[in-house]
Design a protein around this motif. Structure first.
Motif, PDB file in Angstrom:
ATOM      1  N   ARG A  53      42.192  55.794  73.304  1.00 28.71           N
ATOM      2  CA  ARG A  53      41.179  55.782  74.560  1.00 28.71           C
ATOM      3  C   ARG A  53      40.770  57.117  74.473  1.00 28.71           C
ATOM      4  O   ARG A  53      41.065  57.916  74.444  1.00 28.71           O
ATOM      5  CB  ARG A  53      41.696  55.573  75.932  1.00 28.71           C
ATOM      6  CG  ARG A  53      43.266  55.850  76.492  1.00 28.71           C
ATOM      7  CD  ARG A  53      43.787  56.215  77.223  1.00 28.71           C
ATOM      8  NE  ARG A  53      44.940  56.898  77.748  1.00 28.71           N
ATOM      9  CZ  ARG A  53      44.631  57.737  78.991  1.00 28.71           C
ATOM     10  NH1 ARG A  53      42.582  57.753  78.891  1.00 28.71           N
ATOM     11  NH2 ARG A  53      44.907  58.908  79.500  1.00 28.71           N
ATOM     12  N   LEU A  54      39.306  57.474  74.729  1.00 33.38           N
ATOM     13  CA  LEU A  54      38.708  58.628  75.460  1.00 33.38           C
ATOM     14  C   LEU A  54      39.889  59.195  76.994  1.00 33.38           C
ATOM     15  O   LEU A  54      39.748  58.439  77.384  1.00 33.38           O
ATOM     16  CB  LEU A  54      37.412  58.304  75.634  1.00 33.38           C
ATOM     17  CG  LEU A  54      37.108  57.956  74.686  1.00 33.38           C
ATOM     18  CD1 LEU A  54      35.465  57.482  75.739  1.00 33.38           C
ATOM     19  CD2 LEU A  54      36.321  58.361  73.912  1.00 33.38           C
ATOM     20  N   ARG A  55      39.865  60.490  77.290  1.00 34.07           N
ATOM     21  CA  ARG A  55      39.982  60.848  77.869  1.00 34.07           C
ATOM     22  C   ARG A  55      38.971  60.539  79.552  1.00 34.07           C
ATOM     23  O   ARG A  55      38.047  60.434  79.234  1.00 34.07           O
ATOM     24  CB  ARG A  55      39.622  62.735  78.722  1.00 34.07           C
ATOM     25  CG  ARG A  55      41.020  63.317  77.386  1.00 34.07           C
ATOM     26  CD  ARG A  55      40.458  65.129  77.665  1.00 34.07           C
ATOM     27  NE  ARG A  55      41.269  65.999  76.753  1.00 34.07           N
ATOM     28  CZ  ARG A  55      40.706  66.461  75.436  1.00 34.07           C
ATOM     29  NH1 ARG A  55      40.134  66.320  75.173  1.00 34.07           N
ATOM     30  NH2 ARG A  55      42.333  67.373  75.158  1.00 34.07           N
ATOM     31  N   ASP A  56      39.523  60.099  80.473  1.00 35.51           N
ATOM     32  CA  ASP A  56      39.428  59.988  81.676  1.00 35.51           C
ATOM     33  C   ASP A  56      38.447  61.251  82.280  1.00 35.51           C
ATOM     34  O   ASP A  56      38.496  62.292  82.582  1.00 35.51           O
ATOM     35  CB  ASP A  56      40.373  59.104  82.590  1.00 35.51           C
ATOM     36  CG  ASP A  56      41.085  59.329  83.185  1.00 35.51           C
ATOM     37  OD1 ASP A  56      41.037  60.825  83.380  1.00 35.51           O
ATOM     38  OD2 ASP A  56      41.931  58.867  83.635  1.00 35.51           O
ATOM     39  N   GLY A  57      37.767  60.731  83.359  1.00 37.09           N
ATOM     40  CA  GLY A  57      37.361  61.969  84.652  1.00 37.09           C
ATOM     41  C   GLY A  57      38.471  62.841  84.727  1.00 37.09           C
ATOM     42  O   GLY A  57      37.610  64.354  84.731  1.00 37.09           O
ATOM     43  N   GLU A 115      41.140  64.064  84.071  1.00 34.23           N
ATOM     44  CA  GLU A 115      41.887  64.258  82.509  1.00 34.23           C
ATOM     45  C   GLU A 115      40.320  65.237  81.586  1.00 34.23           C
ATOM     46  O   GLU A 115      40.776  66.970  81.840  1.00 34.23           O
ATOM     47  CB  GLU A 115      42.397  62.926  81.566  1.00 34.23           C
ATOM     48  CG  GLU A 115      43.476  62.304  81.681  1.00 34.23           C
ATOM     49  CD  GLU A 115      43.491  61.148  81.420  1.00 34.23           C
ATOM     50  OE1 GLU A 115      44.372  60.755  81.366  1.00 34.23           O
ATOM     51  OE2 GLU A 115      42.716  61.058  80.311  1.00 34.23           O
ATOM     52  N   HIS A 116      39.501  64.708  81.616  1.00 35.42           N
ATOM     53  CA  HIS A 116      38.253  65.612  81.261  1.00 35.42           C
ATOM     54  C   HIS A 116      38.213  66.945  82.428  1.00 35.42           C
ATOM     55  O   HIS A 116      38.486  67.551  81.666  1.00 35.42           O
ATOM     56  CB  HIS A 116      36.552  64.735  81.910  1.00 35.42           C
ATOM     57  CG  HIS A 116      35.424  65.917  81.585  1.00 35.42           C
ATOM     58  ND1 HIS A 116      35.231  66.498  81.945  1.00 35.42           N
ATOM     59  CD2 HIS A 116      34.550  66.470  80.034  1.00 35.42           C
ATOM     60  CE1 HIS A 116      34.374  67.094  82.046  1.00 35.42           C
ATOM     61  NE2 HIS A 116      34.172  66.978  80.983  1.00 35.42           N
ATOM     62  N   ASP A 117      37.778  66.860  83.718  1.00 35.20           N
ATOM     63  CA  ASP A 117      38.352  67.699  84.428  1.00 35.20           C
ATOM     64  C   ASP A 117      39.120  68.880  84.396  1.00 35.20           C
ATOM     65  O   ASP A 117      38.984  69.984  84.845  1.00 35.20           O
ATOM     66  CB  ASP A 117      37.677  67.550  86.048  1.00 35.20           C
ATOM     67  CG  ASP A 117      37.064  66.786  86.134  1.00 35.20           C
ATOM     68  OD1 ASP A 117      35.133  66.623  85.183  1.00 35.20           O
ATOM     69  OD2 ASP A 117      36.193  65.957  87.181  1.00 35.20           O
ATOM     70  N   ARG A 160      36.056  64.633  76.121  1.00 37.73           N
ATOM     71  CA  ARG A 160      36.289  63.236  76.522  1.00 37.73           C
ATOM     72  C   ARG A 160      36.609  62.558  75.042  1.00 37.73           C
ATOM     73  O   ARG A 160      37.344  61.527  75.044  1.00 37.73           O
ATOM     74  CB  ARG A 160      34.938  62.498  76.859  1.00 37.73           C
ATOM     75  CG  ARG A 160      34.575  63.059  77.826  1.00 37.73           C
ATOM     76  CD  ARG A 160      34.975  62.057  79.309  1.00 37.73           C
ATOM     77  NE  ARG A 160      34.692  61.954  80.856  1.00 37.73           N
ATOM     78  CZ  ARG A 160      34.802  61.032  81.507  1.00 37.73           C
ATOM     79  NH1 ARG A 160      35.395  59.866  81.614  1.00 37.73           N
ATOM     80  NH2 ARG A 160      33.970  61.419  82.650  1.00 37.73           N
ATOM     81  N   GLN A 161      35.440  63.043  74.312  1.00 32.09           N
ATOM     82  CA  GLN A 161      36.137  62.191  72.718  1.00 32.09           C
ATOM     83  C   GLN A 161      37.691  62.632  71.650  1.00 32.09           C
ATOM     84  O   GLN A 161      37.477  62.103  70.846  1.00 32.09           O
ATOM     85  CB  GLN A 161      34.685  62.226  71.650  1.00 32.09           C
ATOM     86  CG  GLN A 161      33.979  61.370  72.520  1.00 32.09           C
ATOM     87  CD  GLN A 161      33.235  61.820  71.992  1.00 32.09           C
ATOM     88  OE1 GLN A 161      32.691  62.077  70.457  1.00 32.09           O
ATOM     89  NE2 GLN A 161      30.994  61.755  72.634  1.00 32.09           N
ATOM     90  N   GLN A 174      47.693  64.727  75.020  1.00 33.85           N
ATOM     91  CA  GLN A 174      47.166  62.944  73.991  1.00 33.85           C
ATOM     92  C   GLN A 174      48.324  62.679  74.537  1.00 33.85           C
ATOM     93  O   GLN A 174      49.789  62.291  73.239  1.00 33.85           O
ATOM     94  CB  GLN A 174      46.477  63.347  72.205  1.00 33.85           C
ATOM     95  CG  GLN A 174      46.437  62.224  71.795  1.00 33.85           C
ATOM     96  CD  GLN A 174      45.654  62.046  71.126  1.00 33.85           C
ATOM     97  OE1 GLN A 174      44.932  63.763  70.167  1.00 33.85           O
ATOM     98  NE2 GLN A 174      44.808  61.037  70.368  1.00 33.85           N
TER      99      GLN A 174
END
Length: 205
Positions: free
Chosen positions: A23-27, A29-31, A183-184, A200
């Motif tokens: 899965r991609l990082r969510d909001g 996790e991104h922040d 994110r990716q 991860q």
């Protein structure tokens, strides 16, 4: 010198689409990652399938921005055989007069690819192909609103993936906004068989 719009990739149909390997990082996790790592956010992977330098830039049109010199230096050191950039069917005027009007990261990638005779592709599909695929899941009125607001904001937040080169021994250099790379990252590391990122989930299994 005129650099024409980079070729876009063909979208897979819904039936052909494959799930992401991670899965991609969510909001949130991104922040968190954004707060820990100032831009640019650069992911460089060397695997048995090839090499990827995924440069997460802050968007600029300032020719004096040190980020542009950094991209040039990394291009020279990495020696890509394929280049990817953001921008849908967009071309650029490249030449001695162009710097007076500013230089964006996609324009710089165009310049470097042309100078090095490196194949260049856009990370984005044609609008028509994207709309046809999305109409399989969303109502036309919803899509019209989405695309209108997206153009108004001037920033398409997608996790578009180009399948060219990454499993054929190519050295792929891609320049995008830093949020895309953050994110990716998990999915790319998993897809390429690279070491997981420290945060991860797969690394804790």
């Amino acid at each position: 010198m005129w650099s024409p719009g980079a070729p876009v990739y063909a979208l897979a149909t819904a039936r052909e689409a494959q799930p992401l390997p991670e899965r991609l990082r969510d909001g949130a996790e991104h922040d968190r990652i954004r707060g820990q790592h100032p831009e640019p956010y650069v992911l460089e992977l060397e695997t048995a399938h090839g090499a990827l330098l995924y440069y997460g830039a802050h968007h600029t049109d300032d020719f004096a921005d040190p980020q542009l010199a950094d991209i040039r230096a990394r291009w020279s050191a990495f020696q890509p055989t394929v280049a990817l950039c953001e921008g849908r069917s967009r071309g650029y005027l490249l030449g001695p007069l162009f710097p007076r009007f500013g230089m964006s990261e996609p324009a710089l990638v165009h310049e470097l690819a042309r100078a090095g005779d490196v194949p260049l592709y856009s990370l984005e599909p044609e609008y028509a192909a994207e709309v046809l695929l999305l109409l399989q899941r969303f109502a036309p009125a919803d899509l019209a609103l989405f695309f209108t607001l997206r153009v108004e904001r001037g920033n398409a937040r997608r996790a578009a993936r180009d399948r060219r080169g990454l499993t054929r021994g190519e050295r792929v250099l891609a320049v995008v906004g830093s949020g895309h790379v953050i994110r990716q990252e998990w999915a790319l590391r998993s897809a390429l068989g690279a070491e997981p990122a420290s945060d991860q989930p797969i690394a804790r299994r």
